[in-house]
Design a protein around this motif. Structure first.
Motif, short mmCIF file in Angstrom:
data_model
loop_
_atom_site.label_atom_id
_atom_site.label_comp_id
_atom_site.label_asym_id
_atom_site.label_seq_id
_atom_site.Cartn_x
_atom_site.Cartn_y
_atom_site.Cartn_z
N LEU A 1 -15.34 -3.41 -6.04
CA LEU A 1 -14.18 -2.84 -6.72
C LEU A 1 -13.77 -3.70 -7.90
N TRP A 2 -13.08 -3.05 -8.85
CA TRP A 2 -12.59 -3.77 -10.03
C TRP A 2 -11.28 -4.46 -9.72
N GLN A 3 -11.09 -5.61 -10.32
CA GLN A 3 -9.85 -6.36 -10.16
C GLN A 3 -8.68 -5.59 -10.76
N GLY A 4 -7.52 -5.74 -10.15
CA GLY A 4 -6.30 -5.16 -10.69
C GLY A 4 -5.44 -4.56 -9.60
N LEU A 5 -4.22 -4.24 -9.95
CA LEU A 5 -3.30 -3.60 -9.03
C LEU A 5 -3.60 -2.11 -8.99
N SER A 6 -3.77 -1.55 -7.79
CA SER A 6 -4.13 -0.14 -7.64
C SER A 6 -3.14 0.57 -6.74
N VAL A 7 -3.03 1.87 -6.90
CA VAL A 7 -2.29 2.72 -5.98
C VAL A 7 -3.32 3.59 -5.26
N VAL A 8 -3.29 3.55 -3.92
CA VAL A 8 -4.24 4.34 -3.14
C VAL A 8 -3.48 5.39 -2.32
N ARG A 9 -4.15 6.53 -2.13
CA ARG A 9 -3.62 7.59 -1.27
C ARG A 9 -4.47 7.63 0.00
N VAL A 10 -3.81 7.49 1.14
CA VAL A 10 -4.50 7.49 2.43
C VAL A 10 -4.25 8.83 3.11
N GLU A 11 -5.32 9.50 3.53
CA GLU A 11 -5.21 10.78 4.21
C GLU A 11 -5.95 10.69 5.53
N ALA A 12 -5.24 10.89 6.64
CA ALA A 12 -5.84 10.80 7.96
C ALA A 12 -4.93 11.46 8.98
N GLY A 13 -5.55 12.17 9.94
CA GLY A 13 -4.78 12.77 11.03
C GLY A 13 -3.68 13.69 10.57
N GLY A 14 -3.88 14.41 9.45
CA GLY A 14 -2.85 15.30 8.94
C GLY A 14 -1.71 14.60 8.24
N LYS A 15 -1.83 13.30 8.03
CA LYS A 15 -0.78 12.52 7.36
C LYS A 15 -1.30 11.99 6.03
N THR A 16 -0.37 11.81 5.08
CA THR A 16 -0.70 11.28 3.77
C THR A 16 0.32 10.20 3.41
N LEU A 17 -0.17 9.09 2.89
CA LEU A 17 0.75 8.05 2.42
C LEU A 17 0.12 7.31 1.25
N GLN A 18 0.96 6.59 0.50
CA GLN A 18 0.50 5.83 -0.67
C GLN A 18 0.92 4.37 -0.53
N ARG A 19 0.03 3.49 -0.96
CA ARG A 19 0.33 2.07 -0.97
C ARG A 19 -0.21 1.44 -2.25
N GLU A 20 0.42 0.35 -2.66
CA GLU A 20 -0.12 -0.48 -3.74
C GLU A 20 -1.04 -1.52 -3.12
N VAL A 21 -2.19 -1.74 -3.77
CA VAL A 21 -3.15 -2.71 -3.27
C VAL A 21 -3.56 -3.64 -4.41
N PRO A 22 -3.21 -4.93 -4.34
CA PRO A 22 -3.67 -5.88 -5.36
C PRO A 22 -5.08 -6.37 -5.03
N LEU A 23 -5.98 -6.28 -5.98
CA LEU A 23 -7.35 -6.73 -5.79
C LEU A 23 -7.69 -7.79 -6.83
N ALA A 24 -8.32 -8.85 -6.39
CA ALA A 24 -8.72 -9.94 -7.30
C ALA A 24 -10.22 -10.17 -7.18
N THR A 25 -10.83 -10.54 -8.30
CA THR A 25 -12.26 -10.74 -8.33
C THR A 25 -12.68 -11.82 -7.34
N LEU A 26 -13.78 -11.57 -6.64
CA LEU A 26 -14.34 -12.47 -5.64
C LEU A 26 -13.34 -12.80 -4.53
#
Length: 582
Positions: free
Chosen positions: A157-182
């Motif tokens: 994955l590329w470095q940076g702050l991301s917003v992800v949408r999680v879909e499971a079991g009929g539910k949906t939610l969003q979270r921020e995920v910070p990712l850093a290289t290595l």
């Protein structure tokens, strides 16, 4: 028991505990030490990245087996092994065609080495199958799917702050995920023990604001006449909250939420101030056609949030400026805002400018265009030029191209905010009636670009690479080939079974145990350029790098495995991990 035996037992136990503690943490490297910049990785250097867990040293080597354990290991079958930690092998398709790289060209997705692992569990603790989609940020559009145990992950994955949408079991939610290289980030979501988050939306005088749209974890609520809202069944963690209301500046909050917690409105107040507006326009166009695109950031860049640090910039970026006229962006915060404008095949003057915004006012910003450094391409097939072909062009290292595109020099600047895709890092377009297309390249001209093209129906595809300094490219389309290939990974010096966790294109495969002396053979891979990375117990065994898969078996050596992956773990450590020697 003799004094000597007591001493040896105490020493062995102490080393085992130390090894367990060290191995259970992530190794965090700073962006400068990764492959995202122009400098090579400094071997063995461990540096803490901002807002990441503290750095730790690499795990110490594990205790060797005793005589009885060696005898068992030598005769091991797949169900019997003293190695309790799996070798994690990650494969992701970067380009579905084989290409000959020109001299000096970077491999596709070089620098894409941030890692995300996680799991999804339901209200009864059961594994949930679902998906994790990157909806905002540098990995926008990437989808990770869970296996039958609810696990998901990717290591390219590329470095940076991301917003992800999680879909499971009929539910949906969003979270921020910070990712850093290595670096590795975990995202585990459990709907058991969900919490309730109540809050109040108010103005700067403390008066309630009704009818505000409040998005909590991707679910939409509206504040009532008293400015109150309530979101129930919110999984523990750090839910993302955004608030919008006509006439007010947007707001963003990221709030830590415990298990079975109830947050009261008096403890979660969100204050909205009057909006500022920005009118963007293009003056002199110098023959340039089509719309332009603007990216708005806090003045000084993402690393210097200032008054805009709590603003959801991903709700307004990128801004499309029509070919004729201007566009006005509302809902903005007060303070200086940096404006970066992009146009295909043109150079923007000035490259960046700062607008000083005040609540209740509309500020104007205008730029001019002139011919600039670009890549001119043509798409053809056996019958000649192909009109209306869909073309994707991306920098080999999008992290570096994005950093330069926003006027920064340090990739760490991408960690502060959720940035959109910068057009000079990645773009999508269609060819004209003569099969031509134009793309604005990295302003420094140092990036390698990969071009993919296909017809509208997808019956013909093609790819090409543009090395540094090149400005023209020809993409030839042909029917896609159905042939697949395989990858053979040599894992030397093994004497017993080795647990394997294989992830292909973000989808974890069922865990297996590889027999002693056998290589890991992965079949049915699409021909093209793949990114391969290998880890064991959080330690990088093989740095992420590209492997070309052909219609024949491709052989690769992983190299030296960690001692613990060969000899296994001691009986004491296996007991601590909840597993005994079978």
């Amino acid at each position: 028991m003799s004094l000597r035996n007591v001493f040896l037992l105490t020493l062995t136990t102490g080393l085992g505990v130390l090894g367990f503690l060290l191995a259970s943490a992530d190794v965090v490297l700073s962006p400068e030490e990764g492959r995202g910049g122009d400098r090579p990785l400094a071997p063995g250097r461990v540096v803490a990245a901002a807002d990441d867990p503290p750095p730790v040293v690499r795990p110490i080597e594990l205790a060797p087996l005793d005589a009885r354990e060696r005898e068992i290991a030598a005769n091991a079958v797949p169900s019997e092994t003293t190695v309790i930690y799996p070798l994690e092998v990650d494969l992701t398709l970067g380009l579905s065609q084989e290409l000959d790289l020109p001299d000096g060209a970077e491999s596709i997705k070089s620098g894409a080495n941030a890692r995300l692992v996680g799991s999804l569990k339901g209200g009864r603790g059961q594994a949930l199958t679902g998906s994790v989609t990157f909806v905002h940020g540098p990995n926008e559009g990437r989808v990770l799917r869970t296996d039958s145990e609810g696990r998901f992950g990717a290591s390219d994955l590329w470095q940076g702050l991301s917003v992800v949408r999680v879909e499971a079991g009929g539910k949906t939610l969003q979270r921020e995920v910070p990712l850093a290289t290595l670096s590795s980030r975990e995202l585990h979501l459990n709907f058991a023990g969900a919490s309730t988050l109540s809050g109040k939306v108010q103005n700067v005088r403390g008066e309630p604001i009704s009818g505000a749209e409040v998005v909590v974890d991707g679910r939409v609520f509206y504040s009532n006449s008293e400015g109150l809202f309530t979101a129930a069944n919110v999984p523990a963690g750090t839910p993302l909250v955004t608030v919008t209301k006509a006439g007010y500046a947007h707001a963003r909050r990221s709030f830590g939420l415990g298990i079975r917690t109830t947050v009261l409105p008096e403890n979660f107040a969100i204050t909205l101030e009057e909006e500022a507006k920005l009118a963007l326009s293009v003056g002199r166009r110098a023959g340039a056609k089509g719309p332009s695109y603007a990216v708005l950031l806090p003045s000084g860049g993402p690393a210097y949030g200032g008054g805009g640090a709590g603003f959801p910039w991903f709700l307004v970026n990128p801004v499309e400026i029509p070919a004729s006229g201007s566009v006005t962006v509302g809902g903005l915060p007060r303070g200086p805002v940096s404006v970066r404008v992009f146009h295909r095949g043109a150079r923007v003057i000035p490259a960046g400018r700062t607008a000083h915004l005040d609540p209740g006012r509309t500020v104007s910003a205008e730029v001019d265009l002139e011919p600039g450094a670009s890549i001119v391409g043509r798409v053809v097939d056996a019958n000649g030029p192909v009109a209306d072909a869909f073309v994707t062009i991306e920098a080999a290292n999008q992290l570096v191209a994005t950093t330069r595109g926003i006027g920064e020099t340090n990739p760490r600047a991408t960690l502060g905010l959720v940035l959109p895709r910068i057009p000079t890092a990645r773009d999508e377009l269609h060819t004209d009636s003569k099969g031509r297309f134009t793309f604005s390249r990295d302003p420094r001209g140092k990036s390698t670009y990969y071009v993919r093209a296909r017809t509208r129906g997808g019956d013909r595809v093609g790819a090409a690479v543009v090395g540094p300094g090149r400005s023209e490219v020809l993409v030839t389309l042909a029917p896609p080939e159905d042939a697949s290939g395989s990858l053979r990974l040599e894992l030397p010096r093994r004497t017993q079974g080795l647990p394997i966790e294989l992830t292909i294109n973000g989808v974890p495969n069922e865990r297996e145990i590889l027999r002693p002396t056998e290589p890991l053979v992965i079949e049915g891979l699409e021909r093209g350029i793949w990114t391969l990375s290998v880890r064991w117990r959080g330690r990088i065994v093989r740095m992420p790098e590209t492997v070309t898969i052909t219609d024949e078996e491709t052989a690769q050596s992983v190299g030296a495995l960690p001692r613990g992956a060969i000899e296994g773990q001691s009986a004491e450590e296996r007991r601590r991990a909840g597993r005994g020697l079978r």
